[in-house]
Design a protein around this motif. Structure first.
Motif, mmCIF file in Angstrom:
data_model
loop_
_atom_site.group_PDB
_atom_site.id
_atom_site.type_symbol
_atom_site.label_atom_id
_atom_site.label_comp_id
_atom_site.label_asym_id
_atom_site.label_seq_id
_atom_site.Cartn_x
_atom_site.Cartn_y
_atom_site.Cartn_z
ATOM 1 N N VAL A 195 5.021 10.560 0.464
ATOM 2 C CA VAL A 195 4.823 9.786 -0.606
ATOM 3 C C VAL A 195 4.130 8.283 -0.207
ATOM 4 O O VAL A 195 2.943 7.785 -0.841
ATOM 5 C CB VAL A 195 6.120 9.436 -1.308
ATOM 6 C CG1 VAL A 195 5.905 8.465 -2.366
ATOM 7 C CG2 VAL A 195 6.720 10.688 -1.840
ATOM 8 N N GLU A 196 4.621 7.962 1.195
ATOM 9 C CA GLU A 196 3.861 6.595 1.365
ATOM 10 C C GLU A 196 2.462 7.005 1.789
ATOM 11 O O GLU A 196 1.554 6.123 1.614
ATOM 12 C CB GLU A 196 4.560 6.073 2.480
ATOM 13 C CG GLU A 196 5.827 5.447 2.253
ATOM 14 C CD GLU A 196 6.986 6.472 1.983
ATOM 15 O OE1 GLU A 196 8.128 6.031 1.628
ATOM 16 O OE2 GLU A 196 7.013 7.766 2.219
ATOM 17 N N ARG A 197 2.048 7.967 2.440
ATOM 18 C CA ARG A 197 0.826 8.418 2.980
ATOM 19 C C ARG A 197 0.042 8.563 1.659
ATOM 20 O O ARG A 197 -1.169 7.896 1.599
ATOM 21 C CB ARG A 197 0.659 9.520 3.763
ATOM 22 C CG ARG A 197 1.092 9.261 5.019
ATOM 23 C CD ARG A 197 0.679 10.666 5.937
ATOM 24 N NE ARG A 197 1.929 11.571 5.748
ATOM 25 C CZ ARG A 197 3.030 11.853 6.205
ATOM 26 N NH1 ARG A 197 3.279 10.918 7.419
ATOM 27 N NH2 ARG A 197 3.611 12.673 6.202
ATOM 28 N N ARG A 198 0.159 9.032 0.584
ATOM 29 C CA ARG A 198 -0.379 9.392 -0.546
ATOM 30 C C ARG A 198 -0.649 7.910 -1.331
ATOM 31 O O ARG A 198 -1.930 7.763 -1.717
ATOM 32 C CB ARG A 198 0.366 10.321 -1.474
ATOM 33 C CG ARG A 198 0.144 11.719 -1.010
ATOM 34 C CD ARG A 198 0.814 12.679 -1.837
ATOM 35 N NE ARG A 198 0.943 13.838 -1.437
ATOM 36 C CZ ARG A 198 1.496 15.259 -2.002
ATOM 37 N NH1 ARG A 198 2.043 14.833 -3.089
ATOM 38 N NH2 ARG A 198 1.515 16.266 -1.413
ATOM 39 N N SER A 199 0.414 7.124 -1.219
ATOM 40 C CA SER A 199 0.430 5.942 -2.047
ATOM 41 C C SER A 199 -0.661 5.024 -1.214
ATOM 42 O O SER A 199 -1.497 4.408 -1.750
ATOM 43 C CB SER A 199 1.696 5.243 -2.029
ATOM 44 O OG SER A 199 1.575 3.910 -2.558
ATOM 45 N N ARG A 200 -0.613 5.093 0.066
ATOM 46 C CA ARG A 200 -1.565 4.209 0.865
ATOM 47 C C ARG A 200 -2.859 4.860 0.624
ATOM 48 O O ARG A 200 -3.737 3.463 0.305
ATOM 49 C CB ARG A 200 -1.182 4.222 2.492
ATOM 50 C CG ARG A 200 -1.788 3.292 3.262
ATOM 51 C CD ARG A 200 -1.422 3.356 4.863
ATOM 52 N NE ARG A 200 -0.094 3.485 5.230
ATOM 53 C CZ ARG A 200 0.433 3.358 6.134
ATOM 54 N NH1 ARG A 200 -0.386 2.724 7.161
ATOM 55 N NH2 ARG A 200 1.647 3.031 6.102
ATOM 56 N N LEU B 238 0.836 -1.277 -0.062
ATOM 57 C CA LEU B 238 -0.024 -0.039 0.028
ATOM 58 C C LEU B 238 0.873 1.332 0.156
ATOM 59 O O LEU B 238 0.673 2.326 -0.549
ATOM 60 C CB LEU B 238 -0.996 0.047 1.207
ATOM 61 C CG LEU B 238 -2.047 -0.998 1.108
ATOM 62 C CD1 LEU B 238 -2.901 -0.995 2.680
ATOM 63 C CD2 LEU B 238 -3.078 -0.463 0.168
ATOM 64 N N CYS B 239 1.975 1.165 0.911
ATOM 65 C CA CYS B 239 2.785 2.281 0.861
ATOM 66 C C CYS B 239 3.489 2.661 -0.296
ATOM 67 O O CYS B 239 4.402 3.455 -0.487
ATOM 68 C CB CYS B 239 3.734 2.233 1.949
ATOM 69 S SG CYS B 239 2.833 2.461 3.778
ATOM 70 N N GLY B 240 3.579 1.743 -1.353
ATOM 71 C CA GLY B 240 4.355 1.727 -2.705
ATOM 72 C C GLY B 240 5.691 1.145 -2.501
ATOM 73 O O GLY B 240 6.333 1.215 -3.484
ATOM 74 N N HIS B 241 5.934 0.333 -1.495
ATOM 75 C CA HIS B 241 7.242 -0.319 -1.351
ATOM 76 C C HIS B 241 6.965 -1.791 -1.714
ATOM 77 O O HIS B 241 7.094 -2.776 -0.945
ATOM 78 C CB HIS B 241 7.828 -0.166 0.094
ATOM 79 C CG HIS B 241 8.215 0.986 0.310
ATOM 80 N ND1 HIS B 241 9.294 1.699 -0.146
ATOM 81 C CD2 HIS B 241 7.414 1.998 1.273
ATOM 82 C CE1 HIS B 241 9.260 3.159 0.101
ATOM 83 N NE2 HIS B 241 8.286 3.186 1.011
ATOM 84 N N ASP B 242 6.841 -2.070 -2.810
ATOM 85 C CA ASP B 242 6.247 -3.572 -3.283
ATOM 86 C C ASP B 242 7.521 -4.593 -3.353
ATOM 87 O O ASP B 242 7.582 -5.587 -3.047
ATOM 88 C CB ASP B 242 6.137 -3.522 -5.159
ATOM 89 C CG ASP B 242 4.911 -2.843 -5.190
ATOM 90 O OD1 ASP B 242 4.093 -2.590 -4.477
ATOM 91 O OD2 ASP B 242 4.568 -1.966 -6.312
#
Length: 341
Positions: free
Chosen positions: A307-312, A39-43
């Protein structure tokens, strides 16, 4: 590329881990951690790791039933054994120990040995932030095949990705969350490129002879990851190596296995000033930074964690992109365990 909802991925992950022998609580902890990373974009630290974790269980390297335990402690410190549990389970246990010590003594420092891959390091400093505290975390000391990063000026792997994370609470619900590998990228990013059958960007890797390369397979054939920032990044990597590996004496606990150590420090800003005042000043600092006019080529100034908040938020609504190769490997692993995907 497939798009899968977070709830579906979480269910798949949890059922696979239960089928592999994990108690429901451990399976849920690891599944939540992996899907949150996606979710945070860290696949690179998400569900792509599931087949590897299952292979570790099968080989006896990972005990899916285990939890962390304290080997030695003082009012402010603890040496903790992960007992070869899921790294996420051990690191979460260690973080809770550090938080409790910080709650009573304003600071808690934990060194974890006998620890498997802990996943996204930012998860644990976010646990401290949720309690109104500052968290710092590092991973280092990985030996054997894990030595994938050459020191500055060298061509042979001697260090690992040695990530560092820090979480700082704020009054506006947007904490500062710093989380980065001291290599140009985490090794898991190469796994994602490998699954997509894409080349690596220039500057990420070198082949076994020390030559720059964009062929991901050159890394897996004895190459190395580049450390970011030249000699300065190398210094940070070395710091993580000592704090997370050497400090806890990780080599005394290896038992012939490949693993890294984890260093966790949690401290209460209330030891210095009222917590609400501190959090308010952090928010004011954030606002000041975000108000800076963007430089050419940028649309805005961000703060670590944005960035992580937006991706989540986006991925929770739109779904998580999963490469077909990764999905096929998940299906294969699930099928071998009798789990329907």
């Amino acid at each position: 590329m497939l798009t899968v909802t977070a709830d579906t991925l979480r269910s798949v992950a949890e059922r696979i881990f239960v089928a592999a022998g994990a108690p429901a609580e451990n399976a849920r902890t690891v599944a939540d951690h992996l899907v949150t990373a996606n979710l945070c974009g860290h696949d690179s630290h998400g569900v792509i790791r599931i087949p590897y974790y299952v292979s570790q269980i099968r080989s006896g390297h990972l005990d899916p039933k285990a939890r962390a335990s304290i080997l030695r402690e003082t009012p402010t410190t603890a040496l903790v054994s992960g007992n070869w549990a899921f790294g996420q389970v051990a690191a979460a246990d260690g973080t809770r120990i550090a938080i409790e010590k910080a709650r009573s003594a304003h600071v808690g420092i934990v060194s974890i040995v006998q620890c498997n891959h802990v996943g996204r390091l930012g998860e644990y400093v976010e646990m401290a932030v949720a309690e109104g505290m500052i968290g710092i975390a590092m991973v280092g000391g990985l030996r054997g095949l894990g030595r994938c990063a050459a020191p500055y000026g060298g061509i042979k792997g001697a260090l690992s990705t040695n990530p560092i994370a820090c979480g700082i609470p704020s009054a506006d619900g947007r904490p500062i969350v710093i989380d980065f590998a001291t290599t140009v990228v985490a090794e898991g990013k190469l796994q994602v490129l490998r699954a997509k059958k894409e080349p690596a960007p220039a500057g990420w890797i070198r082949d076994r002879d020390g030559n720059p390369s964009t062929n991901v397979e050159d890394f897996y054939n004895g190459g190395t990851l580049a450390i970011f920032g030249g000699h300065k990044g190398y210094a940070l990597s070395l710091m993580a190596e000592v704090f997370a590996g050497t400090l806890g004496g990780i080599e005394q606990y290896q038992q012939g296995r490949i693993s890294a150590g984890t260093f966790l420090m949690v401290f209460d800003p209330g030891a210095f000033r009222p917590v609400a005042e501190f959090a308010g000043d952090v928010s004011a600092l954030d606002d000041e930074l975000r108000a800076i006019p963007p430089a050419p080529g940028f649309s805005e100034v961000l703060v670590p964690g944005d960035v992580e908040r937006r991706s989540r938020a986006q991925r929770y609504v739109e779904g998580i992109p999963v490469p077909e190769d990764t999905w096929e490997r998940l299906q294969k692993t699930a099928g071998e365990l009798g789990v329907t995907v």
